[in-house]
Write a protein that holds these residues in place. Structure first.
Motif, PDB file in Angstrom:
ATOM      1  N   ARG A  67       0.762  -1.467  -0.041  1.00  0.00           N
ATOM      2  CA  ARG A  67      -0.419   0.249   0.116  1.00  0.00           C
ATOM      3  C   ARG A  67       0.793   1.272   0.454  1.00  0.00           C
ATOM      4  NH1 ARG A  67      -5.363  -0.393   4.165  1.00  0.00           N
ATOM      5  NH2 ARG A  67      -6.599  -1.308   2.933  1.00  0.00           N
ATOM      6  N   ARG A  68       0.789   1.814  -1.269  1.00  0.00           N
ATOM      7  CA  ARG A  68       0.543   3.419  -1.146  1.00  0.00           C
ATOM      8  C   ARG A  68       0.202   4.433  -0.191  1.00  0.00           C
ATOM      9  NH1 ARG A  68       4.807   3.715  -4.954  1.00  0.00           N
ATOM     10  NH2 ARG A  68       5.295   5.953  -4.005  1.00  0.00           N
ATOM     11  N   VAL A  69       1.037   5.209   0.425  1.00  0.00           N
ATOM     12  CA  VAL A  69       0.020   6.800   1.621  1.00  0.00           C
ATOM     13  C   VAL A  69      -0.246   8.155   0.305  1.00  0.00           C
ATOM     14  CG1 VAL A  69       0.113   7.100   3.639  1.00  0.00           C
ATOM     15  CG2 VAL A  69       0.563   5.007   2.927  1.00  0.00           C
ATOM     16  N   ARG A  70      -1.630   8.342   0.198  1.00  0.00           N
ATOM     17  CA  ARG A  70      -1.372   9.550  -0.253  1.00  0.00           C
ATOM     18  C   ARG A  70      -2.261  10.355   0.333  1.00  0.00           C
ATOM     19  NH1 ARG A  70      -6.070  10.855  -4.837  1.00  0.00           N
ATOM     20  NH2 ARG A  70      -6.885  10.879  -2.600  1.00  0.00           N
ATOM     21  N   VAL A  71      -1.300  11.525   0.642  1.00  0.00           N
ATOM     22  CA  VAL A  71      -2.177  12.694   1.160  1.00  0.00           C
ATOM     23  C   VAL A  71      -2.289  13.823   0.477  1.00  0.00           C
ATOM     24  CG1 VAL A  71      -1.421  14.390   3.055  1.00  0.00           C
ATOM     25  CG2 VAL A  71      -0.051  12.329   3.133  1.00  0.00           C
ATOM     26  N   SER A  72      -3.351  13.975   0.070  1.00  0.00           N
ATOM     27  CA  SER A  72      -4.037  14.748  -0.298  1.00  0.00           C
ATOM     28  C   SER A  72      -4.849  16.627  -0.056  1.00  0.00           C
ATOM     29  CB  SER A  72      -5.380  14.741  -0.978  1.00  0.00           C
ATOM     30  OG  SER A  72      -5.930  15.660  -1.602  1.00  0.00           O
ATOM     31  N   PHE A  73      -4.472  17.764  -0.045  1.00  0.00           N
ATOM     32  CA  PHE A  73      -4.720  18.753   0.178  1.00  0.00           C
ATOM     33  C   PHE A  73      -5.863  19.971  -0.598  1.00  0.00           C
ATOM     34  CE2 PHE A  73      -0.651  18.471  -0.298  1.00  0.00           C
ATOM     35  CZ  PHE A  73      -0.227  19.732  -0.868  1.00  0.00           C
ATOM     36  N   ALA A  74      -6.701  18.637  -1.758  1.00  0.00           N
ATOM     37  CA  ALA A  74      -7.629  19.312  -2.233  1.00  0.00           C
ATOM     38  C   ALA A  74      -8.894  19.308  -1.609  1.00  0.00           C
ATOM     39  CB  ALA A  74      -7.704  18.228  -3.683  1.00  0.00           C
ATOM     40  N   THR A  75      -9.622  20.818  -1.741  1.00  0.00           N
ATOM     41  CA  THR A  75     -10.820  20.228  -0.152  1.00  0.00           C
ATOM     42  C   THR A  75     -11.577  19.706  -1.011  1.00  0.00           C
ATOM     43  OG1 THR A  75      -9.951  22.003   1.133  1.00  0.00           O
ATOM     44  CG2 THR A  75     -11.640  21.719   1.131  1.00  0.00           C
ATOM     45  N   PRO A  76     -12.527  20.381  -2.422  1.00  0.00           N
ATOM     46  CA  PRO A  76     -14.078  20.143  -2.684  1.00  0.00           C
ATOM     47  C   PRO A  76     -13.741  18.347  -3.085  1.00  0.00           C
ATOM     48  CG  PRO A  76     -12.733  21.809  -4.131  1.00  0.00           C
ATOM     49  CD  PRO A  76     -11.789  21.140  -2.620  1.00  0.00           C
ATOM     50  N   LYS A  77     -12.842  17.406  -2.988  1.00  0.00           N
ATOM     51  CA  LYS A  77     -12.774  16.603  -3.431  1.00  0.00           C
ATOM     52  C   LYS A  77     -11.755  15.430  -3.035  1.00  0.00           C
ATOM     53  CE  LYS A  77     -15.101  16.392  -8.026  1.00  0.00           C
ATOM     54  NZ  LYS A  77     -15.111  15.569  -8.734  1.00  0.00           N
ATOM     55  N   PRO A  78     -11.860  15.698  -1.225  1.00  0.00           N
ATOM     56  CA  PRO A  78     -10.663  14.489  -1.263  1.00  0.00           C
ATOM     57  C   PRO A  78      -9.940  13.422  -0.821  1.00  0.00           C
ATOM     58  CG  PRO A  78     -12.665  14.933   0.058  1.00  0.00           C
ATOM     59  CD  PRO A  78     -12.669  15.236  -0.648  1.00  0.00           C
ATOM     60  N   TRP A  79     -11.582  13.023  -1.428  1.00  0.00           N
ATOM     61  CA  TRP A  79     -10.956  11.296  -1.549  1.00  0.00           C
ATOM     62  C   TRP A  79     -10.757  10.562  -3.194  1.00  0.00           C
ATOM     63  CZ3 TRP A  79      -9.730  10.589   2.948  1.00  0.00           C
ATOM     64  CH2 TRP A  79      -9.911  11.062   4.021  1.00  0.00           C
ATOM     65  N   ASP A  80     -10.800   9.637  -3.571  1.00  0.00           N
ATOM     66  CA  ASP A  80     -10.530   8.721  -5.103  1.00  0.00           C
ATOM     67  C   ASP A  80     -10.909   7.417  -4.296  1.00  0.00           C
ATOM     68  OD1 ASP A  80     -10.438   7.725  -7.516  1.00  0.00           O
ATOM     69  OD2 ASP A  80      -8.638   8.367  -8.060  1.00  0.00           O
ATOM     70  N   PHE A  81     -12.445   7.093  -4.885  1.00  0.00           N
ATOM     71  CA  PHE A  81     -13.125   5.809  -4.357  1.00  0.00           C
ATOM     72  C   PHE A  81     -13.029   4.815  -4.999  1.00  0.00           C
ATOM     73  CE2 PHE A  81     -15.949   8.818  -1.830  1.00  0.00           C
ATOM     74  CZ  PHE A  81     -15.423   8.772  -0.901  1.00  0.00           C
ATOM     75  N   GLY A  82     -12.302   5.244  -6.516  1.00  0.00           N
ATOM     76  CA  GLY A  82     -11.537   4.559  -7.690  1.00  0.00           C
ATOM     77  C   GLY A  82     -10.385   4.225  -7.048  1.00  0.00           C
ATOM     78  N   VAL A  83     -10.057   4.206  -5.915  1.00  0.00           N
ATOM     79  CA  VAL A  83      -8.516   3.502  -5.458  1.00  0.00           C
ATOM     80  C   VAL A  83      -8.552   3.227  -3.854  1.00  0.00           C
ATOM     81  CG1 VAL A  83      -6.249   3.843  -4.970  1.00  0.00           C
ATOM     82  CG2 VAL A  83      -7.437   4.917  -7.097  1.00  0.00           C
ATOM     83  N   LEU A  84      -9.239   2.129  -3.818  1.00  0.00           N
ATOM     84  CA  LEU A  84      -9.379   1.137  -2.266  1.00  0.00           C
ATOM     85  C   LEU A  84      -7.872   0.835  -1.590  1.00  0.00           C
ATOM     86  CD1 LEU A  84     -13.130   0.054  -3.001  1.00  0.00           C
ATOM     87  CD2 LEU A  84     -12.025   2.500  -1.693  1.00  0.00           C
ATOM     88  N   TYR A  85      -8.248  -0.215  -1.717  1.00  0.00           N
ATOM     89  CA  TYR A  85      -7.412  -1.006  -1.738  1.00  0.00           C
ATOM     90  C   TYR A  85      -5.296  -0.754  -1.180  1.00  0.00           C
ATOM     91  CZ  TYR A  85      -4.403  -4.882   0.792  1.00  0.00           C
ATOM     92  OH  TYR A  85      -3.339  -5.511   1.809  1.00  0.00           O
ATOM     93  N   ASP A  86      -5.325  -0.233  -2.459  1.00  0.00           N
ATOM     94  CA  ASP A  86      -3.395  -0.290  -2.520  1.00  0.00           C
ATOM     95  C   ASP A  86      -3.343   1.636  -2.444  1.00  0.00           C
ATOM     96  OD1 ASP A  86      -5.191   1.363  -4.748  1.00  0.00           O
ATOM     97  OD2 ASP A  86      -3.900   0.805  -6.354  1.00  0.00           O
ATOM     98  N   THR A  87      -4.780   2.169  -2.219  1.00  0.00           N
ATOM     99  CA  THR A  87      -3.579   3.426  -1.060  1.00  0.00           C
ATOM    100  C   THR A  87      -4.503   3.943   0.045  1.00  0.00           C
ATOM    101  OG1 THR A  87      -3.430   4.300  -3.550  1.00  0.00           O
ATOM    102  CG2 THR A  87      -3.140   5.862  -2.434  1.00  0.00           C
ATOM    103  N   VAL A  88      -3.637   4.384   1.174  1.00  0.00           N
ATOM    104  CA  VAL A  88      -4.581   4.404   1.985  1.00  0.00           C
ATOM    105  C   VAL A  88      -4.427   5.938   2.058  1.00  0.00           C
ATOM    106  CG1 VAL A  88      -3.405   4.826   4.551  1.00  0.00           C
ATOM    107  CG2 VAL A  88      -3.374   2.456   3.749  1.00  0.00           C
ATOM    108  N   GLN A  89      -5.929   6.908   1.902  1.00  0.00           N
ATOM    109  CA  GLN A  89      -5.664   7.536   1.737  1.00  0.00           C
ATOM    110  C   GLN A  89      -5.844   8.791   2.567  1.00  0.00           C
ATOM    111  OE1 GLN A  89      -8.350   8.717  -1.417  1.00  0.00           O
ATOM    112  NE2 GLN A  89      -8.725   7.312  -1.482  1.00  0.00           N
TER     113      GLN A  89
END
Length: 782
Positions: free
Chosen positions: A30-52
């Motif tokens: 698993r990779r770990v992505r830290v996002s600071f994009a407020t309107p769309k914080p999550w990408d529900f197309g990426v589930l198991y392989d990335t900790v969001q």
């Protein structure tokens, strides 16, 4: 047990906190992505392989706006994956709108129990009786009391939560937590089904792990805490999925490094001062008053960019002058200006060093707003967190997940005065380029004694040398027994503390054979431990072996084949059984090195204590506290601290009797024996005061009022040191012709050979040796 496809989400209120917690979730799968994009914080197309991870940037918002932003982010998770694993990261010193955000998380996810454990023992943050302590001091009595945005007025965790939250609050104490998982589960069942916030005590990592085992996968729970609880959760969650934990330990080498010191915390300045003592840096300071002046701001930034670009140094430091600014808007302008200079540095450096890969350069940022501003100035909205250099100091790739500009970040008030030095060493340690600007830090060669082979010495020796900050700065040789170390490694692997292939032992018969290769520990094997020696028992064989390790290490140090000695704990009873002619380490080291004057100095979280007497009865200690002996200890302490680089050290002398004798009411020793020694020291030009009441002087010294305390007898000094953290104290022997540091705890026979001993004191012991020798080499200890 959750299925392998269960997604994991983390919410934080600033970028350093997000990366700080996120790095523990990085695994081989698993990779770990830290996002600071407020309107769309999550990408529900990426589930198991990335900790969001979502940096909501709510630290400086109103409670109402913080609630709204966190609620919306959690509601999105709740609608898409109601059973998702979610962690709410909070500040380890309780800054921000903690209560509002916890309540928002519960309501957005439709859960009922928020388990709040802000402790981070590895960073000196502990919670006892519902109150938060930083290095043993209530948080509201530290620099965080004067935080410019969120001043901490109370150490009571519930009070801080209640300020922005209407939910009921319960307290889960240490007694229940240490009674085990079943007791915690019964306690949780007793509080009912209504929404509630539970404030949890924790003084040790084991406390957090015990709590985690119960709440990690309860569908009604939202775990909330700092990096400490994040670490425990990551361990439990990855184990339950059958994946291998652990991210990449080291970032790519940094051919150029930029340190952006945006935090207003005084510790950040102290860390910079120590860095400047140890390595060459190009320091550019921007005037805060000019940046907030519309007429001068553009010129001030342009001038800073010019200074940065003209020098093209290996290490550049950007800071702000210390004038106070009036508003939050002014603070934003200051941070944005630093980020603008940082962007110019990145653009210029990438083009000038003739490199095509961004990983050749790195930015270190103090303060979450500073790190975020640097990323945004570079046009980026995400980072990929890979691991941590030190506890609380994560590193990430900016923008792209498979390499790019490296970002190292930490909160301004985190770490100790040497943190920047350690980061600089680690950012440079893998560099293959050599030039006139190459790293000035010389690796320290240390002989590490294994200690009593029946105790925890072999385990903490192995673990201490695995610490990334130590491995990057030390050439170590262990004086001990290879087979016993192999047994210790097996115990550590059985508990998951070590992984297969993580440490390799290389037996040598003479130190000249040592190769000091990364990933391998050279063992000067005295082969003196019987193969059937039991763990956790006093024996003649163990006493003899431990003494032989000390003798050999002293020989190496006296012959200048090593720079220092670091010793694991011995058992004094075993030494006595083996007819060793010394009661302990201090006396043996003095005799073996030919020194007629020595003393132990205990160090823990900035408190230094030197004893007038140690291993004698209380009756003898009173008789031995003579004017001559007290003066000798004062002078030895002053001389040694000056060697450590402490200029004009301030020495406090503790009294012998209650209230330092109360003017003779409780004994004459303080007047007749101790005070004359203090006066003699003053006449010699030393900054000494006392005798002070022993029940209060240590807390004053721990907060920085004094550089060291002279304790009259063993328990008077040891209790004060161990109250600040049992696992983090260390011992430095003063007055020797060689440098020796040691752990400040015993052999812990009750846990020896079980693979659970904590190595923090060993790490600190090694680090103090490194700091002293590097300081001496750079001239600041002369």
């Amino acid at each position: 047990m959750k299925e392998r496809g269960t997604p994991t989400f983390i919410l934080s209120d600033d970028l350093t906190g997000a990366a700080d917690a996120a790095n523990y979730f990085r695994t081989t799968e698993r990779r770990v992505r830290v996002s600071f994009a407020t309107p769309k914080p999550w990408d529900f197309g990426v589930l198991y392989d990335t900790v969001q991870v979502f940096d909501a940037e709510t630290r400086h918002l109103s409670a109402k706006n913080s609630f709204s932003r966190v609620f919306n982010a959690c509601a999105q998770i709740g609608r898409a994956h109601a059973d998702a694993r979610v962690y709410k990261k909070v500040d380890s010193t309780l800054r921000g709108n903690i209560g509002a955000e916890i309540e928002a998380g519960l309501r957005g996810l439709s859960r009922t129990i928020a388990v709040l454990a802000p402790a981070f023992p590895g960073g000196g943050r502990t919670v006892k009786d519902g109150k938060l302590y930083v290095n043993g001091v209530p948080v509201n009595q530290t620099a965080f009391r004067n935080d410019p945005h969120h001043p901490i007025r109370s150490a009571d965790v519930a009070e801080q939560v209640r300020a922005t939250c209407d939910l009921p609050i319960e307290h889960l104490g240490l007694q229940t937590i240490r009674s085990g998982a079943a007791a915690i589960d019964r306690w949780l069942q007793s509080i009912g089904d209504a929404p509630v916030v539970i404030v949890c005590d924790a003084e040790r990592d084991e406390d957090l792990m015990e709590l985690t085992r119960v709440v990690a996968d309860r569908p009604d729970c939202l775990p909330c805490g700092s990096a400490g609880l994040a670490r425990s959760l990551a361990s439990v969650w990855t184990q339950s999925e059958g994946v291998q934990g652990g991210g990449v330990h080291y970032p790519p080498r940094a051919f150029r490094q930029l340190y952006v010191i945006g935090s207003a915390n005084r510790l950040a300045r102290e860390q910079l001062e120590k860095l400047q003592q140890h390595v060459d840096v190009h320091h550019v300071e921007l005037s805060s008053s000019r940046i907030v002046d519309d007429a001068a701001a553009v010129d001030e930034v342009a001038d800073a960019i010019r200074k940065v670009i003209e020098r093209d140094a290996e290490r550049t430091v950007l800071t702000l002058s210390e004038e106070r600014v009036a508003t939050a808007a002014d603070r934003t302008r200051l941070v944005d200006s630093l980020a603008g200079v940082a962007k110019a540095w990145v653009d210029c450096t990438k083009s000038s060093v003739n490199q095509t890969a961004d990983q050749d350069i790195a930015i270190f940022a103090t303060g979450g707003d500073t790190a975020l501003a640097c990323c945004e100035a570079l046009g980026q909205t995400q980072i990929w967190t890979e691991g941590e250099l030190l506890p609380g100091v994560p590193w990430s790739y900016v923008g792209e997940p498979n390499g790019g500009l490296t970002l190292v970040s930490k909160a301004g008030g985190f770490g100790d005065e040497h943190t920047l030095c350690r980061v600089a060493a680690m950012l440079s340690q893998t560099s293959t380029r050599q030039s006139g600007d190459e790293m000035k830090m010389k690796k320290t060669r240390i002989a590490v004694t294994m200690g009593d082979p029946a105790g925890i010495g072999p385990e903490i020796t192995l673990m201490g040398l695995q610490d990334p900050s130590i491995a990057s700065e030390v050439e170590a040789v262990v004086v001990g027994d290879t087979k016993r170390l192999e047994a210790a490694a097996a115990a550590l692997k059985a508990t998951g503390r070590l992984t297969e292939g993580q440490v390799n032992l290389r037996t040598i018969s003479d130190i000249s054979e040592a190769k000091y290769e990364q990933g391998t520990i050279d063992v000067l094997d005295l082969a003196n431990v019987p193969s059937d020696l039991p763990w956790g028992q006093v024996s003649v064989e163990a006493g003899n072996a431990a003494f032989e390790y000390v003798k050999k290490s002293v020989e190496l140090a006296v012959a200048k084949q090593v720079d220092a000695i670091c010793t694991a704990p011995i058992n004094k009873e075993a030494w006595k059984l083996a007819n060793v002619p010394y009661p302990g380490h201090t006396e043996a080291l003095a005799a073996l090195s030919g020194s007629d004057k020595s003393a132990m100095m205990l160090v823990n979280h900035g408190l230094r204590v030197v004893h007038v007497t140690t291993h004698v009865s209380l009756k003898d200690a009173i008789a031995m506290a003579t004017t001559e002996r007290v003066f000798e200890r004062i002078k030895l302490t002053v001389d040694s601290l000056e060697q450590f680089g402490v200029k004009n050290p301030r020495i406090a002398v503790a009294g012998l009797n209650p209230h330092a004798g109360e003017g003779g009411l409780f004994g004459q020793e303080d007047i007749e024996q101790i005070r004359p020694a203090i006066e003699l020291a003053k006449q010699s030009g030393m900054d000494v005061s006392g005798p002070w009441p022993p029940d209060s002087i240590y807390s004053r010294a721990a907060t920085g009022e004094f550089d060291a305390v002279i304790a009259m007898y063993h328990d008077q000094g040891h209790i004060a040191i161990k109250m600040l953290g049992f696992d983090t104290g260390i011992n430095v022997t003063l007055g020797l012709p060689i440098l020796r540091t040691s752990v400040d705890h015993g052999t812990a026979f009750d846990i020896a050979g079980k693979g659970i001993a904590r190595e923090q004191s060993m790490v600190q012991s090694l680090q103090v040796a490194i700091d002293f020798l590097q300081g001496k080499a750079s001239g600041d200890a002369q």
